[in-house]
Design an enzyme around this catalytic site. Structure first.
Site, short mmCIF file in Angstrom:
data_model
loop_
_atom_site.label_atom_id
_atom_site.label_comp_id
_atom_site.label_asym_id
_atom_site.label_seq_id
_atom_site.Cartn_x
_atom_site.Cartn_y
_atom_site.Cartn_z
N HIS A 120 63.00 -48.27 22.57
CA HIS A 120 62.84 -46.82 22.11
C HIS A 120 61.97 -46.12 22.84
CE1 HIS A 120 64.78 -47.74 17.81
NE2 HIS A 120 65.57 -48.03 18.80
N GLU A 147 59.25 -44.38 22.05
CA GLU A 147 57.84 -44.87 21.59
C GLU A 147 57.41 -46.12 22.53
OE1 GLU A 147 60.39 -44.19 19.68
OE2 GLU A 147 59.61 -43.44 17.48
N CYS A 181 60.93 -45.29 13.91
CA CYS A 181 61.28 -46.31 13.03
C CYS A 181 60.48 -47.50 12.71
CB CYS A 181 62.67 -46.92 13.95
SG CYS A 181 62.24 -47.97 15.08
N CYS A 223 58.69 -49.33 15.89
CA CYS A 223 57.99 -48.39 16.59
C CYS A 223 56.85 -48.14 15.94
CB CYS A 223 58.61 -47.03 16.94
SG CYS A 223 59.93 -47.37 18.44
ZN ZN Z 1 61.83 -46.85 17.20
#
Ligand code: ZN
Length: 149
Positions: A52, A54, A82, A85
């Site tokens: 992801h 991040e 999410c 993260c």
């Molecule tokens: Zn994430």
């Protein structure tokens, strides 16, 4: 609307991710006014579900500093992180989290598990939401509309 120059960079990363066929989310890590990590989502490119924006930006920043913690650094991301993260941001000791649009379906900060409010969370960043949120939401909407067309 609250806007921020570092969030503009995160939005650039989001647009670039969308152009690569990734979900258009971007993140930037800043320490003392300097960008030390920036990335969009790279899950398809790297065949890595943990890539992801991040996490990818945190990896780059840790690599730049040669350490596993980012104490005193701030993270800007276009969408509410999410749960994975949110945890990575906590573990890396990020000081402040700035995000754009809320994510009621997949977020883990102000929605879902609300990770930073849990007793199992041992470092919570200060959270600022709604930064450049109109652009952030538009990029995502455009992407998912394109998928349906
Ligand atoms: Zn994430």
């Amino acid at each position: 609307m609250k806007t921020n120059e570092f969030m503009e960079l995160a939005l650039e990363e989001a647009r670039a991710a969308g152009a690569r066929g990734e979900v258009p989310i971007g993140a930037v890590v800043v320490l003392d006014g300097t960008v030390i990590g920036r990335s969009g989502n790279r899950t398809r490119e790297l065949h890595d579900i943990t890539a992801h924006a991040e996490v990818a930006a945190i990896r780059m920043a840790c690599d730049a500093l040669g350490q596993e913690r980012l104490t005193g650094a701030d993270l800007y991301v276009t969408l509410e992180p999410c749960t994975m993260c949110a945890a990575a941001i906590s573990f890396s000791r990020i000081r402040r989290l700035y995000y754009g649009a809320e994510d009621p379906k997949g977020g883990g900060v102000d929605n879902g598990v609300r990770f930073y409010a849990q007793p199992t969370c041992h470092h919570a960043p200060d959270v600022y939401s709604g930064i450049n949120e109109v652009q952030a939401a538009e990029i995502l909407r455009g992407f998912f509309q394109g998928k349906r067309d």
